[in-house]
Design a protein around this motif. Structure first.
Motif, short mmCIF file in Angstrom:
data_model
loop_
_atom_site.label_atom_id
_atom_site.label_comp_id
_atom_site.label_asym_id
_atom_site.label_seq_id
_atom_site.Cartn_x
_atom_site.Cartn_y
_atom_site.Cartn_z
N LEU A 40 0.81 -1.22 0.00
CA LEU A 40 0.00 0.00 0.00
C LEU A 40 0.84 1.27 0.00
CD1 LEU A 40 -2.80 -1.07 2.54
CD2 LEU A 40 -2.82 -1.27 0.05
N GLY A 41 2.16 1.12 0.15
CA GLY A 41 3.05 2.28 0.10
C GLY A 41 2.89 3.22 1.27
N VAL A 42 2.60 2.65 2.47
CA VAL A 42 2.49 3.47 3.69
C VAL A 42 3.39 2.85 4.76
CG1 VAL A 42 0.14 4.26 3.21
CG2 VAL A 42 0.47 2.16 4.52
N SER A 43 3.61 3.60 5.84
CA SER A 43 4.49 3.10 6.90
C SER A 43 3.84 1.96 7.68
CB SER A 43 4.82 4.24 7.87
OG SER A 43 3.67 4.58 8.62
N ARG A 44 4.69 1.19 8.37
CA ARG A 44 4.16 0.09 9.19
C ARG A 44 3.32 0.65 10.34
NH1 ARG A 44 8.22 -4.95 10.11
NH2 ARG A 44 6.44 -5.56 11.37
N ALA A 45 3.70 1.85 10.83
CA ALA A 45 2.92 2.48 11.91
C ALA A 45 1.50 2.77 11.46
CB ALA A 45 3.59 3.77 12.36
N THR A 46 1.35 3.20 10.20
CA THR A 46 0.02 3.47 9.63
C THR A 46 -0.80 2.18 9.56
OG1 THR A 46 0.86 5.35 8.37
CG2 THR A 46 -1.20 4.40 7.61
N ILE A 47 -0.14 1.11 9.10
CA ILE A 47 -0.80 -0.20 9.02
C ILE A 47 -1.20 -0.68 10.41
CG2 ILE A 47 -0.48 -2.66 8.44
CD1 ILE A 47 -0.85 -0.89 5.96
N ARG A 48 -0.28 -0.50 11.37
CA ARG A 48 -0.56 -0.95 12.74
C ARG A 48 -1.78 -0.23 13.31
NH1 ARG A 48 4.50 -0.11 14.85
NH2 ARG A 48 5.19 -1.89 13.63
N THR A 49 -1.90 1.08 13.06
CA THR A 49 -3.06 1.86 13.53
C THR A 49 -4.34 1.36 12.87
OG1 THR A 49 -1.66 3.80 13.86
CG2 THR A 49 -4.02 4.20 13.70
N ALA A 50 -4.27 1.12 11.55
CA ALA A 50 -5.45 0.63 10.82
C ALA A 50 -5.90 -0.73 11.37
CB ALA A 50 -5.13 0.52 9.33
#
Length: 234
Positions: A33-43
């Motif tokens: 998705l081209g986003v940070s792991r922190a963004t994925i973790r929040t989602a």
């Protein structure tokens, strides 16, 4: 709501990720998705909080195969009118107040808003026969309001309030049950001794396409009402 939230929610909804199946790892999703792991973790934290995914320690993350069943089985827990009637009492609602205010960080997270976005806050008192039994506070994103604020009749069922004034239909609810001690303010409405044990039902209401509609805090006098859960065993 960020892009990752929307994409993962959509994949669960349209069953790209099948119920019960394992979803890709944080690093795989981050790359794809081209986003940070922190963004994925929040989602993923939001999806887990909403009961849509299950995290198994050391084994990955799975789509909750029972999420829809659970919302059907526990549907009456957020329906305070039904809860009171189910205990053999005549339910009624007293509309206490309505106000506009800014969302706290916690409310913004739960309702997919930015901190400081405007909320409409409803406070109502539920009676069993003539006795006050539940103090109910609901925070609703002001952006959902479709009719003038002053026309809202707060003594209606919450389902009817959403249909009439927000043009939204409640699809499901997630209820978190906690024990606590009654505060002075709630005690003023519910009576009894200050500092006694009570239950708090924290309810998140969702509409179509998992749209967050409201965050509710219901202070519940369980000395009068019994709380019963139905659980299906397969």
């Amino acid at each position: 709501t960020n892009k990752a939230d929307e994409i993962l929610m959509e994949r669960i909804r349209d069953e790209t990720y099948l119920p019960g199946s394992r979803i890709p790892s944080e690093s795989e999703l981050s790359d794809e998705l081209g986003v940070s792991r922190a963004t994925i973790r929040t989602a993923l934290a939001k999806l887990a909080a909403n009961g849509l995914i299950l995290r198994k320690q050391g084994d990955g993350t799975y789509v909750n195969a029972r999420a829809r069943d659970a919302s059907a089985l526990f549907g009456n827990l957020w329906d305070l009118v039904e809860l009171i009637a189910g205990n053999g009492f005549k339910p009624s609602i007293r509309f206490l107040s309505i106000e506009r205010r800014s969302a706290t960080e916690k409310e913004a997270f739960a309702l997919a808003l930015e901190t400081g976005d405007e909320l409409i806050c409803l406070r109502r008192l539920f009676y069993a026969d003539q006795q006050p039994v539940i103090l109910a506070d609901n925070a609703i994103p002001a952006s959902l309001l479709r009719e003038p604020l002053e026309t809202i009749n707060g003594s209606l069922h919450i389902r009817d309030i959403f249909q009439m004034y927000f043009h939204q239909k409640i699809s499901f609810a997630i209820t978190d049950i906690r024990s606590g001690v009654i505060g002075t303010e709630a005690c003023g409405y519910l009576g009894g001794e200050a500092g006694r044990a009570i239950l708090q039902l924290q309810v998140a209401l969702y509409g179509k396409n998992n749209l967050p509609l409201a965050l509710g805090i219901n202070t519940f006098d369980d000395s009068v009402l019994r709380l019963s859960l139905v659980q299906a065993w397969s």
